[in-house]
Design an enzyme around this catalytic site. Sequence first.
Site, PDB file in Angstrom:
ATOM      1  N   ASP A 128       0.855  -1.185   0.000  1.00 31.67           N
ATOM      2  CA  ASP A 128       0.000   0.000   0.000  1.00 31.67           C
ATOM      3  C   ASP A 128       0.889   1.232   0.000  1.00 31.67           C
ATOM      4  OD1 ASP A 128      -2.422  -1.381   0.013  1.00 31.67           O
ATOM      5  OD2 ASP A 128      -2.549  -1.421   2.192  1.00 31.67           O
ATOM      6  N   ASP A 146      -6.964  -1.395  -4.734  1.00 34.73           N
ATOM      7  CA  ASP A 146      -8.042  -1.043  -3.806  1.00 34.73           C
ATOM      8  C   ASP A 146      -8.940   0.031  -4.402  1.00 34.73           C
ATOM      9  OD1 ASP A 146      -6.820  -2.769  -1.958  1.00 34.73           O
ATOM     10  OD2 ASP A 146      -5.700  -1.134  -1.029  1.00 34.73           O
TER      11      ASP A 146
END
EC number: 3.4.23.36
Length: 170
Positions: A128, A146
């Site tokens: 991330d 995402d």
Amino acid sequence: MHNEATVSKSNSTGLRWLWLSVVVFIVDQVTKFAIAKNFDLYESLAVTPFFNLVSVRNYGAAFSFLSDAGGWQRWFFTAIAIFVSGLLVWWMKKTPAEQKWPAIAYALVLGGAIGNVFDRVVFGYVIDFLDFYVGSYHWPSFNVADSAICVGAVLLVLDSFLSPQTKDTK
């Protein structure tokens, strides 16, 4: 002859949007690679007064759910994502080509799911790197996969409200 039938079948269904899943996967992996190559773990670069690029590892699911569960969650979330990906491909195949928005939504979710599955299988965690914040409150870091999953989900919800529904006339 068989190949032509397969091509025309995929063009008449939502499968015609599978290319979008591939694009999402590639963009997701290229951006994750760039972060992994150019940032140390937990390194952060301020981009705007509300956005940083960061390098973090998510061993869990959304919002680091079950990230410290001991390792079993890696395969649990991988299995769920593979199952959902198969379901999405099936739904895309069943979606007529004229129903563009659901097929695009499925393609976005599929590309994102595969991007995160790839990370889990190869690295054991998801990379991330997008960090939005207001003051000292930081939204949980996320990535392109995402984002695609969220956009796809929003498109499905919007389509369910905005598409004309067939009414049973019994």
